[in-house]
Scaffold this motif. Structure first.
Motif, PDB file in Angstrom:
ATOM      1  N   LYS A  79       0.833  -1.213   0.000  1.00 61.44           N
ATOM      2  CA  LYS A  79       0.000   0.000   0.000  1.00 61.44           C
ATOM      3  C   LYS A  79       0.863   1.256   0.000  1.00 61.44           C
ATOM      4  CE  LYS A  79      -3.612  -2.334   2.581  1.00 61.44           C
ATOM      5  NZ  LYS A  79      -4.176  -2.542   3.914  1.00 61.44           N
ATOM      6  N   ASP A  82       2.419   1.608  -3.377  1.00 62.24           N
ATOM      7  CA  ASP A  82       1.407   1.543  -4.423  1.00 62.24           C
ATOM      8  C   ASP A  82       1.738   0.476  -5.469  1.00 62.24           C
ATOM      9  OD1 ASP A  82      -0.947   2.141  -5.744  1.00 62.24           O
ATOM     10  OD2 ASP A  82      -0.126   3.874  -6.804  1.00 62.24           O
ATOM     11  N   LYS A 108       5.065   4.858  -5.843  1.00 62.78           N
ATOM     12  CA  LYS A 108       5.126   5.898  -4.830  1.00 62.78           C
ATOM     13  C   LYS A 108       6.284   5.570  -3.894  1.00 62.78           C
ATOM     14  CE  LYS A 108       1.806   5.954  -1.655  1.00 62.78           C
ATOM     15  NZ  LYS A 108       0.511   6.079  -1.010  1.00 62.78           N
TER      16      LYS A 108
END
Length: 117
Positions: A79, A82, A108
């Protein structure tokens, strides 16, 4: 007949993935980010912490049972970077606090890495 190259043969020979020889907690191998991690399982919060030597401290709330904290860390980092969890490979340390991960094409970067770019 030509033999298929393994993923190890495709790595850039100039990149040291030995954590003791890496000059930083991270390195790039093409579009793959190599991270040396000092994990803290059973923490109060999931957080990407500070740099400690040539490792990045990462704390996760999952308890250290049979590699479950590492699996949880991979999902947490997926997460944060990304990417899909399948894009993160645990090179070593699945059942240890000292780990090395390879993150394929992160979309990211957390601030601790981005500011060093």
């Amino acid at each position: 007949m030509a033999e298929k190259k393994t993923s190890k043969e495709k790595k850039d020979p100039k990149i040291s993935t030995n954590p003791k020889k890496m000059s930083s907690f991270f390195a790039w191998d093409g579009d793959t980010l190599i991270l040396n991690i000092l994990g803290t399982p059973g923490a109060k919060h999931d957080v990407i912490g500070k740099i400690k030597g040539n490792q990045l401290k990462i704390s996760v709330t999952e308890a250290p049972r049979a590699g479950k904290a590492t699996d949880y860390m991979v999902r947490f980092l997926a997460k944060e970077f990304d990417v899909a969890t399948a894009d993160i490979a645990v090179v070593f340390g699945r059942m240890n606090i000292n780990k090395q991960l390879r993150i394929k094409a992160p979309k990211k970067l957390p601030s601790v890495i981005a500011r060093l770019q």
